[in-house]
Design an enzyme around this catalytic site. Structure first.
Site, mmCIF file in Angstrom:
data_model
loop_
_atom_site.group_PDB
_atom_site.id
_atom_site.type_symbol
_atom_site.label_atom_id
_atom_site.label_comp_id
_atom_site.label_asym_id
_atom_site.label_seq_id
_atom_site.Cartn_x
_atom_site.Cartn_y
_atom_site.Cartn_z
ATOM 1 N N SER A 159 0.845 -1.206 0.000
ATOM 2 C CA SER A 159 0.000 0.000 0.000
ATOM 3 C C SER A 159 0.874 1.248 0.000
ATOM 4 C CB SER A 159 -0.881 0.044 1.254
ATOM 5 O OG SER A 159 -1.684 -1.085 1.319
ATOM 6 N N GLU A 242 -0.523 -4.052 13.868
ATOM 7 C CA GLU A 242 -1.362 -3.876 12.685
ATOM 8 C C GLU A 242 -2.768 -4.424 12.931
ATOM 9 O OE1 GLU A 242 0.134 -5.696 9.123
ATOM 10 O OE2 GLU A 242 -1.129 -4.395 7.889
HETATM 11 C C1 LIG Z 1 -5.973 -3.540 0.396
HETATM 12 C C2 LIG Z 1 -4.766 -4.367 0.715
HETATM 13 C C3 LIG Z 1 -3.632 -3.741 1.203
HETATM 14 C C4 LIG Z 1 -2.480 -4.481 1.469
HETATM 15 N N1 LIG Z 1 -1.373 -3.808 1.871
HETATM 16 C C5 LIG Z 1 -0.224 -4.495 2.070
HETATM 17 C C6 LIG Z 1 0.976 -3.796 2.402
HETATM 18 O O1 LIG Z 1 0.996 -2.574 2.533
HETATM 19 N N2 LIG Z 1 2.115 -4.505 2.544
HETATM 20 C C7 LIG Z 1 2.150 -5.865 2.409
HETATM 21 O O2 LIG Z 1 3.212 -6.450 2.588
HETATM 22 N N3 LIG Z 1 1.019 -6.577 2.085
HETATM 23 C C8 LIG Z 1 -0.156 -5.911 1.909
HETATM 24 N N4 LIG Z 1 -1.307 -6.585 1.558
HETATM 25 C C9 LIG Z 1 -1.233 -8.039 1.333
HETATM 26 C C10 LIG Z 1 -1.958 -8.873 2.373
HETATM 27 O O3 LIG Z 1 -1.235 -8.910 3.576
HETATM 28 C C11 LIG Z 1 -2.144 -10.290 1.768
HETATM 29 O O4 LIG Z 1 -3.032 -10.159 0.663
HETATM 30 C C12 LIG Z 1 -2.718 -11.271 2.768
HETATM 31 O O5 LIG Z 1 -1.771 -11.571 3.762
HETATM 32 C C13 LIG Z 1 -3.168 -12.580 2.089
HETATM 33 O O6 LIG Z 1 -2.150 -13.105 1.303
HETATM 34 P P1 LIG Z 1 -2.422 -13.524 -0.215
HETATM 35 O O7 LIG Z 1 -3.070 -12.368 -0.910
HETATM 36 O O8 LIG Z 1 -1.138 -14.056 -0.760
HETATM 37 O O9 LIG Z 1 -3.507 -14.671 -0.170
HETATM 38 P P2 LIG Z 1 -3.253 -16.186 0.213
HETATM 39 O O10 LIG Z 1 -2.345 -16.289 1.373
HETATM 40 O O11 LIG Z 1 -2.878 -16.923 -1.033
HETATM 41 O O12 LIG Z 1 -4.691 -16.639 0.692
HETATM 42 C C14 LIG Z 1 -5.776 -16.919 -0.224
HETATM 43 C C15 LIG Z 1 -6.956 -17.465 0.608
HETATM 44 O O13 LIG Z 1 -6.595 -18.702 1.244
HETATM 45 C C16 LIG Z 1 -6.779 -18.614 2.653
HETATM 46 N N5 LIG Z 1 -5.729 -19.338 3.342
HETATM 47 C C17 LIG Z 1 -4.403 -19.322 3.065
HETATM 48 N N6 LIG Z 1 -3.741 -20.089 3.953
HETATM 49 C C18 LIG Z 1 -4.676 -20.582 4.821
HETATM 50 C C19 LIG Z 1 -4.618 -21.421 5.978
HETATM 51 N N7 LIG Z 1 -3.470 -21.907 6.432
HETATM 52 N N8 LIG Z 1 -5.782 -21.725 6.615
HETATM 53 C C20 LIG Z 1 -6.963 -21.224 6.180
HETATM 54 N N9 LIG Z 1 -7.080 -20.413 5.091
HETATM 55 C C21 LIG Z 1 -5.954 -20.096 4.429
HETATM 56 C C22 LIG Z 1 -6.671 -17.135 2.961
HETATM 57 O O14 LIG Z 1 -7.289 -16.814 4.185
HETATM 58 C C23 LIG Z 1 -7.366 -16.523 1.747
HETATM 59 O O15 LIG Z 1 -8.758 -16.527 1.901
HETATM 60 C C24 LIG Z 1 -2.473 -5.887 1.278
HETATM 61 C C25 LIG Z 1 -3.627 -6.531 0.805
HETATM 62 C C26 LIG Z 1 -4.764 -5.785 0.514
HETATM 63 C C27 LIG Z 1 -5.968 -6.501 -0.009
#
Ligand SMILES: Cc1cc2nc3c(=O)[nH]c(=O)nc-3n(C[C@H](O)[C@H](O)[C@H](O)COP(=O)(O)OP(=O)(O)OC[C@H]3O[C@@H](n4cnc5c(N)ncnc54)[C@H](O)[C@@H]3O)c2cc1C
Length: 375
Positions: A159, A242
């Site tokens: 972000s 956070e």
């Molecule tokens: C608006 C926004 C702002 C953000 N800002 C930042 C930022 O400033 N800096 C930064 O570093 N990141 C940022 N992020 C990233 C955010 O931290 C990640 O999107 C989040 O941690 C999920 O990771 P992923 O997108 O890789 O999804 P994934 O980890 O691939 O997850 C996909 C789905 O699978 C589920 N899942 C995955 N593993 C498990 C498990 N073990 N048990 C149950 N369910 C599971 C998840 O809950 C989710 O529903 C931002 C995201 C958004 C949407």
């Protein structure tokens, strides 16, 4: 917990309200655009000049040494005044608490004052394409060189990185160590040679979000936060902040709940009355929960796994406030940019700061002592 405010707290709130009423700008363009980012930086600068940008910090770094209760009162006054979103929030609310706990005196003196004045705006560079929920899977790496480190790899979903100055992130410094081990927490310049920042348009098309590519980016030893190899422990103190207290103060939801009640008063749709009441109660409950957290912390407790409860609650509350407003507005919602924009942002609440599925697992295993889910 005694909810009566003493004279000092009431005077602090009155001073904040008076200043905010006088100085809050009418409306700024979205901070996810270059123009809006610059305008929000200006606003942060005004806050800093009046010592309102980091109220809970020590005076030497630009703060007022406000305790947690006073900080909450400031936040309530801030949102009640309709003041702009905080473009500096990653630095002020995530990195700064980590610097206070794990940084050196030199780092605090060098990094905190420009952060308080918004001369350095920070982005969080943690997530990678294969490491979101499973943050310990990060692959970006750093190798030691004379006087510092060379960072390489890819970060994503960062972000404000499109316009920010600096970033904090985790990198693998021991290629043989597995998972949480062998990680180091680095601070780096987003405009350093070897850094490429590529904006990612969000649902509303605005480009504040970004992915960050690093190709042998030099970082001096002075910009390692905590000890090399100890990055996971340092990062966990950032993420408790956070999810927990600092990023989502109840003031924001109380202000939205008041707006929702006003909206209902305008069209008095009986079908949605109970939902308005429930959302309003949710905002008040979250305030009470936060006050309980503040009391616990003031008595020497820690944020810990309880911050996952708060994260689940505020993210779902934000959705219910906005969805109720959109249902009240009906087709008109398409024309109302405030509620619509707020709803688009609320949709991301269950994803960022650690997804809600992951928070539920934390609550189940660490707070309720239920059996561990299969790994
Ligand atoms: C608006 C926004 C702002 C953000 N800002 C930042 C930022 O400033 N800096 C930064 O570093 N990141 C940022 N992020 C990233 C955010 O931290 C990640 O999107 C989040 O941690 C999920 O990771 P992923 O997108 O890789 O999804 P994934 O980890 O691939 O997850 C996909 C789905 O699978 C589920 N899942 C995955 N593993 C498990 C498990 N073990 N048990 C149950 N369910 C599971 C998840 O809950 C989710 O529903 C931002 C995201 C958004 C949407």
């Amino acid at each position: 917990m005694d909810l009566t405010l003493d004279a000092e707290a009431r005077a602090f709130r009155a001073e904040a309200t008076e200043w905010l009423t006088e100085h809050t700008p009418a409306r700024l363009p979205s901070l996810d655009t270059a123009e809006g980012f610059a305008a929000h930086r200006e606003w942060e600068h005004s806050l800093a000049q009046a010592r309102w940008s980091v109220v809970s910090w020590p005076r030497e770094f630009g703060g007022r040494e406000a305790n947690l209760l006073h900080w909450l009162l400031f936040e309530e006054a801030y949102y009640a005044a309709g003041a702009p979103a905080r473009v500096s929030q990653n630095g002020i609310f995530l990195l700064a608490p980590t610097l206070f706990t794990h940084g050196t005196d030199e780092q605090r003196e060098r990094l905190l004052p420009p952060m308080a004045r918004a001369e350095q705006i920070w982005a969080q560079a943690w997530s990678e394409p294969e490491a979101g929920s499973d943050l310990a899977a990060i692959r970006s790496r750093a190798r030691q060189t004379s006087g510092g480190w060379l960072l390489s790899g890819q970060k994503t979903w960062s972000s404000r990185a499109a316009f920010a100055d600096r970033a904090f992130g985790l990198f693998r410094t021991d290629p043989d160590a597995q998972r949480h081990r062998g990680l180091t927490y680095f601070l780096f310049d987003l405009r350093a040679p070897g850094v490429t920042v590529r904006p990612i348009a969000q649902l509303d098309g605005e480009p504040g979000f970004a992915e960050v590519f690093l190709d042998e980016v030099f970082v001096p030893d002075a910009d390692v936060l905590g000890q090399p190899g100890d990055g996971w422990r340092v990062a966990m103190s950032t993420s408790a902040n956070e999810r927990g207290l600092s990023l989502r103060s109840p003031g924001r939801f109380q202000a939205t709940a008041r707006k929702l009640v006003n909206l209902w008063q305008q069209n008095k749709n009986p079908v949605h009355r109970d939902r308005v009441v429930d959302a309003w109660i949710g905002a008040q409950s979250y305030r009470l929960h936060t006050l309980a957290t503040v009391t616990r912390l003031s008595e020497g407790g820690e944020l810990g796994a309880e911050s996952s409860v708060g994260k689940l609650f505020w993210s779902e509350l934000d959705l219910s406030l906005h969805e109720t407003a959109l249902d009240l507005l009906g087709a008109e919602a398409e024309l109302d940019s405030d509620w619509l924009r707020g709803w688009l942002f609320a949709l991301a609440g269950p994803i960022y700061a650690g997804t809600n599925e992951i928070q539920r697992t934390v609550v189940a295993e660490r707070l309720l002592g239920l059996p561990r889910s299969p790994r």
